[in-house]
Design a protein around this motif. Structure first.
Motif, mmCIF file in Angstrom:
data_model
loop_
_atom_site.group_PDB
_atom_site.id
_atom_site.type_symbol
_atom_site.label_atom_id
_atom_site.label_comp_id
_atom_site.label_asym_id
_atom_site.label_seq_id
_atom_site.Cartn_x
_atom_site.Cartn_y
_atom_site.Cartn_z
ATOM 1 N N VAL A 46 0.876 -1.228 -0.052
ATOM 2 C CA VAL A 46 -0.083 -0.074 0.076
ATOM 3 C C VAL A 46 0.791 1.382 0.000
ATOM 4 C CG1 VAL A 46 -1.708 1.422 1.304
ATOM 5 C CG2 VAL A 46 -1.978 -1.271 1.249
ATOM 6 N N LEU A 47 1.979 1.123 0.700
ATOM 7 C CA LEU A 47 2.874 2.506 0.838
ATOM 8 C C LEU A 47 3.456 2.870 -0.225
ATOM 9 C CD1 LEU A 47 4.067 1.845 4.487
ATOM 10 C CD2 LEU A 47 1.879 2.784 3.798
ATOM 11 N N GLY A 48 3.773 4.246 -0.577
ATOM 12 C CA GLY A 48 4.815 4.609 -1.491
ATOM 13 C C GLY A 48 6.047 4.991 -0.834
ATOM 14 N N SER A 49 6.487 6.204 -0.345
ATOM 15 C CA SER A 49 7.355 6.799 0.556
ATOM 16 C C SER A 49 7.257 6.143 1.989
ATOM 17 C CB SER A 49 7.484 8.043 0.501
ATOM 18 O OG SER A 49 8.177 8.595 -0.873
ATOM 19 N N HIS A 50 8.132 5.805 2.513
ATOM 20 C CA HIS A 50 8.019 5.161 3.835
ATOM 21 C C HIS A 50 9.354 5.136 4.619
ATOM 22 C CE1 HIS A 50 8.222 1.569 1.474
ATOM 23 N NE2 HIS A 50 8.617 0.912 2.548
ATOM 24 N N GLY A 51 9.322 5.144 6.028
ATOM 25 C CA GLY A 51 10.827 5.389 6.674
ATOM 26 C C GLY A 51 11.049 4.126 7.116
ATOM 27 N N ALA A 52 12.285 4.177 8.010
ATOM 28 C CA ALA A 52 13.135 2.889 8.373
ATOM 29 C C ALA A 52 12.453 2.510 9.736
ATOM 30 C CB ALA A 52 14.497 3.420 8.413
ATOM 31 N N THR A 53 11.088 2.001 9.753
ATOM 32 C CA THR A 53 10.630 1.725 11.132
ATOM 33 C C THR A 53 11.315 0.483 11.563
ATOM 34 O OG1 THR A 53 8.789 0.832 9.900
ATOM 35 C CG2 THR A 53 8.504 2.951 11.015
ATOM 36 N N ALA A 54 11.962 -0.424 10.601
ATOM 37 C CA ALA A 54 12.545 -1.432 11.246
ATOM 38 C C ALA A 54 13.925 -1.414 12.250
ATOM 39 C CB ALA A 54 12.870 -2.387 10.027
ATOM 40 N N VAL A 55 14.389 -0.086 11.956
ATOM 41 C CA VAL A 55 15.582 -0.005 12.623
ATOM 42 C C VAL A 55 15.444 0.099 14.220
ATOM 43 C CG1 VAL A 55 17.531 1.794 13.044
ATOM 44 C CG2 VAL A 55 16.604 1.514 10.728
ATOM 45 N N PRO A 56 14.572 0.788 14.760
ATOM 46 C CA PRO A 56 14.312 0.766 16.309
ATOM 47 C C PRO A 56 14.218 -1.009 16.586
ATOM 48 C CG PRO A 56 13.190 2.306 15.343
ATOM 49 C CD PRO A 56 13.575 1.754 14.167
ATOM 50 N N LEU A 57 13.342 -1.680 15.802
ATOM 51 C CA LEU A 57 12.864 -2.868 16.091
ATOM 52 C C LEU A 57 14.083 -3.879 15.837
ATOM 53 C CD1 LEU A 57 10.727 -5.130 16.545
ATOM 54 C CD2 LEU A 57 10.030 -5.067 14.084
ATOM 55 N N LEU A 58 14.749 -3.556 14.876
ATOM 56 C CA LEU A 58 16.231 -4.173 15.014
ATOM 57 C C LEU A 58 16.976 -4.183 16.121
ATOM 58 C CD1 LEU A 58 18.201 -6.093 12.894
ATOM 59 C CD2 LEU A 58 19.270 -3.968 12.807
#
Length: 409
Positions: free
Chosen positions: A290-302
């Motif tokens: 669904v998303l086009g531009s999106h940020g690096a939300t996996a970084v805090p999870l990692l």
């Protein structure tokens, strides 16, 4: 000449950290936004002083010792640091060139988590509302579904997704706990996406996951309870989840991430991703989902998973499951309180036996300690074990004080 507001300012950033360290309720001051955008700016540091009383001082204190009202946890400090890192580099995962490391990090996190659910892959999304929409979109494209069946206690995003996708809906009855009644599931599901919930919003109930495979596509909304799969002690509560076609999990719930962090997983991720991907002349890689531009939300999870490991993550979830069990025991033996059902996934639903006093008792409890929910037209109080800082002795003392004030005891 470099613009100083785009450069590293150690003193200003340390000052921002100092404001964070004061504590949300300790920051005082009047706050009133201008009715129009100002012609002249205040400057960055003065703006921090101006905003702190509202952004920090008026925020809900999700980590307080008695906070146990919602599925929104406090966040570990490592996520604060990595979220700041994310803001400083502003990576866009739509383009490999603008997020080379961030894209690899997301793939890594998904590769780590997928096996716990028996899935082959997936991708990050801002929340389970988008995860549910994405999964049902894939169901429409891959399995040709024309309707969505789900328990009446399912999250509103399921019906919303069906509406967006032009699919008909079939709400099904649930039992007293909020779980879908298996006998209510139709026999003919050849053109149906069956959505099962693992942790309903009101009661934390888990639908019978043995129903996986009965429909053309089975999606499990595990926004709340999904992380139980990381716990060897509690993973059995979601047995058979591996037979689903897709799964939604909110990392900003029981994985303790900042908003907005979630993921959607697929049993056949390559097929699902291919069905929901689009290309463009300006894209070096297909745009998935669904998303086009999106940020690096996996970084805090990692960062959180690296810091805690599976054992540390599971230990926090297990401790909160124990909190819910202890609170339920306290309520169930009380002469003047009633428990709806024993908690299944850390959600405790209860009320005074004098049900006319339910809202008064809720109002007398500390702010953020409880929430209210409507079940079959009746009000119940609700606690959600999402706060690792919770202290049950303080909560019990506050409850006793509130009940004495209302002369319930």
């Amino acid at each position: 000449m470099a613009d100083p507001d785009f450069s590293f300012d150690r003193d200003a950033l340390f000052y921002a950290l100092e404001l964070m360290g004061v504590g949300t309720q300790a920051i005082e001051g009047a706050f009133s936004l201008p009715t129009e955008m100002p012609e002249m700016g205040r400057g960055a540091r003065a703006t921090l002083d101006f905003l702190a009383p509202s952004v920090l001082g008026r925020a809900s204190a999700l980590g307080d010792a008695t906070a146990l009202a919602h599925m929104d946890p406090p966040t570990p400090w490592i996520t604060w640091a990595t979220t700041l890192w994310n803001a400083s580099v502003n990576q866009n995962l739509l383009h490999p060139a603008t997020a080379p490391a961030a894209r690899d990090i997301e793939h890594t996190v998904i590769d780590w988590l997928s096996p716990f659910f028996g899935m082959s892959g997936g991708h990050m999304v801002p929340g389970s509302t988008i995860a549910n929409l994405t999964a049902l979109w894939a169901a429409r494209e891959c399995a040709g579904v024309k309707e969505v069946a789900y328990g009446e206690a399912a999250h509103l995003s399921v019906g919303k997704a069906a509406h967006i996708l032009g699919l008909t809906t079939r709400p099904l009855p649930c039992g007293p706990s909020g779980a879908l009644l298996p006998e209510a599931v139709p026999d003919d599901l050849r053109q149906t996406a069956l959505v099962l919930t693992a942790g309903t919003t009101s009661t934390g109930a888990v639908d019978d996951l043995l129903l996986c495979g009965r429909a053309a596509w089975t999606h499990i909304d595990a926004a709340w309870a999904g992380p139980l799969r990381l716990s060897q002690k509690h993973a059995h509560l979601l047995s058979c989840i591996e037979h689903a076609d897709s799964i939604a999990v909110s990392a900003h719930k029981w994985l303790f991430q900042p908003k907005e962090s979630a993921f959607v997983l697929f049993r056949n991720a390559a097929r699902a991703h291919d069905a929901i991907s689009f290309g463009g002349a300006y894209l070096a890689a297909p745009n998935v989902g669904v998303l086009g531009s999106h940020g690096a939300t996996a970084v805090p999870l990692l960062a959180t998973l690296l810091a805690w490991g599976r054992n540390g993550t599971a230990a926090r979830i297990e401790a909160l499951m124990a909190v819910a069990s202890e609170l339920a025991s306290l309520i169930s033996v009380h002469d003047h309180l009633e428990l709806l059902v024993p908690p299944q996934t850390g959600v405790v639903v209860w009320r005074p036996k004098r049900i006319d006093l339910t809202e008064q008792l809720f109002a007398a409890m500390p702010s953020g300690s409880c929430s209210l929910t409507n079940l079959n037209g009746e009000r119940w109080m609700r606690n959600v074990a999402a706060n690792p800082n919770f202290e049950i002795n303080k909560f019990a003392a506050a409850m006793d004080e509130a009940m004495r004030a209302l002369r319930i005891t």
